[in-house]
Write a protein that holds these residues in place. Structure first.
Motif, short mmCIF file in Angstrom:
data_model
loop_
_atom_site.label_atom_id
_atom_site.label_comp_id
_atom_site.label_asym_id
_atom_site.label_seq_id
_atom_site.Cartn_x
_atom_site.Cartn_y
_atom_site.Cartn_z
N LEU A 75 6.26 -16.46 -8.02
CA LEU A 75 6.88 -15.42 -7.20
C LEU A 75 8.40 -15.49 -7.27
O LEU A 75 9.09 -14.46 -7.18
N ALA A 76 8.93 -16.70 -7.43
CA ALA A 76 10.37 -16.88 -7.51
C ALA A 76 10.95 -16.57 -8.89
O ALA A 76 12.16 -16.66 -9.09
N GLY A 77 10.08 -16.22 -9.82
CA GLY A 77 10.55 -15.85 -11.16
C GLY A 77 10.83 -17.02 -12.07
O GLY A 77 11.56 -16.89 -13.06
N LEU A 78 10.22 -18.17 -11.79
CA LEU A 78 10.47 -19.36 -12.59
C LEU A 78 9.59 -19.45 -13.83
O LEU A 78 9.75 -20.36 -14.65
N SER A 130 6.13 -12.38 -12.11
CA SER A 130 6.79 -11.57 -11.08
C SER A 130 7.57 -10.45 -11.76
O SER A 130 8.01 -10.59 -12.91
N PRO A 131 7.77 -9.32 -11.07
CA PRO A 131 8.60 -8.24 -11.64
C PRO A 131 9.99 -8.73 -12.01
O PRO A 131 10.56 -8.31 -13.02
N ALA A 132 10.56 -9.65 -11.20
CA ALA A 132 11.90 -10.15 -11.49
C ALA A 132 11.92 -10.94 -12.80
O ALA A 132 12.86 -10.83 -13.60
N TYR A 133 10.87 -11.74 -13.03
CA TYR A 133 10.79 -12.51 -14.28
C TYR A 133 10.70 -11.57 -15.47
O TYR A 133 11.39 -11.75 -16.48
#
Length: 318
Positions: free
Chosen positions: A232-235, A167-170
């Protein structure tokens, strides 16, 4: 001789249980037991040995089972012999499908298939775990992954191209990896059919050999939907079939990383029991599933074979 009783006997013999047979066939347990008892009276011998713990075939029952299956298949083929083609397939079918393929590719196409076969009753199980085709009463199953030895008939359908996703956040937190050495600073969402049974790792191809680079994981999941949600949650990053993730890549929700170090393409296979003749309804669903999937799959030769020394695949998509 009553074909319904023969079918009941076959299922009891395969499952080794009157209760499970009753549940699968939607019958009262007493009716199942009575049908088998009546059949034994007709043939003049005990077919099943019953104890408080198990039900197993007698020597006569083993001989009878093979002839019984052949008779049922002949009867089904005879019944369909003069059916008009336009009437379509008929009877009951139970199939098991991987969750992601069922949701994104197969179920959306079902209305047209059932419209062409209005007399067909279709039962669909969706799971990311391997099921016991015989003992759970399925006519066929679709599996994604490298097959170990199996006594079932395997019909290759194709291979699913794999991709690496984050994900972009990760990536904003951990950066974008470009080499295997970079992975030591990263996390992977670890897929395991049985939680805690396998170490996490990054799969990649070295020539034609499959390799595994050990990695740390913050979370272990046993389902494709959970793995995708965790990514998706950045895990962590995931390795997953491209066909199930393309819409998320297009939407910018997931980003492809390290495209030169992807896992081997995953073979997609239809499995069904050994039979002298495959019933028309089973042959029909096999042909239809192949037709639906072939548009989205690579040629079956794209899947690298699984050497006996290679650990079982750890990425998503069983």
């Amino acid at each position: 001789m009553d074909l319904t009783a023969l079918r009941i006997f076959v299922r009891v013999a395969e499952l080794g249980s009157f209760t499970q047979t009753a549940d699968q066939l939607g019958l009262a347990k007493g009716r199942v037991s009575a049908a088998v008892q009546k059949l034994e009276m007709q043939v003049g011998t005990r077919l099943l040995q019953r104890t408080t713990r198990q039900v197993r075939l007698t020597a006569d029952g083993e001989q009878f089972l093979g002839r019984c299956k052949a008779l049922i298949e002949d009867a089904e083929n005879l019944q369909a012999m003069f059916q008009p083609v336009k009437s379509g397939l008929r009877g009951r079918l139970r199939i098991d499908l991987p969750t992601a393929l069922a949701r994104r590719l197969i179920i959306p196409r079902l209305p047209e298939f059932l419209a062409e076969n209005p007399a067909l009753e279709l039962g669909i199980s969706t799971t990311d775990h391997q099921v016991d085709l015989i003992h759970e009463g399925f006519d066929c199953v679709l599996r994604v992954g490298f097959l170990r030895d199996t006594e079932l008939v395997a019909r290759p359908v194709g291979a699913m191209q794999m991709c690496n996703l984050a994900s972009p956040a990760y990536l904003a937190v951990y950066g974008t990896p470009t080499t295997l050495a970079d992975l030591d600073q990263h996390r992977i969402v670890h897929y395991a059919a049985k939680l805690g049974t396998q170490g996490a790792g990054w799969e990649y191809l070295e020539g034609t050999q499959r390799r595994l680079h050990p990695m740390r994981s913050a979370i272990v999941v046993n389902g494709t939907d959970a793995a995708q949600a965790a990514c998706l949650a950045g895990l962590g990053m995931v390795q997953a079939p491209l066909v199930g993730a393309q819409h998320l890549i297009d939407a910018g929700q997931l980003v492809s990383v390290m495209p030169d170090l992807t896992a081997a393409a995953m073979p997609v296979t239809l499995l069904y029991p050994h039979r002298r003749q495959v019933p028309p309804r089973v042959q029909g669903i096999l042909n239809w599933l192949t037709q639906v999937l072939e548009t989205f799959l690579q040629d079956a030769d794209a899947a690298t074979s699984l050497p006996s020394s290679t650990p079982a695949p750890r990425h998503i998509g069983r």
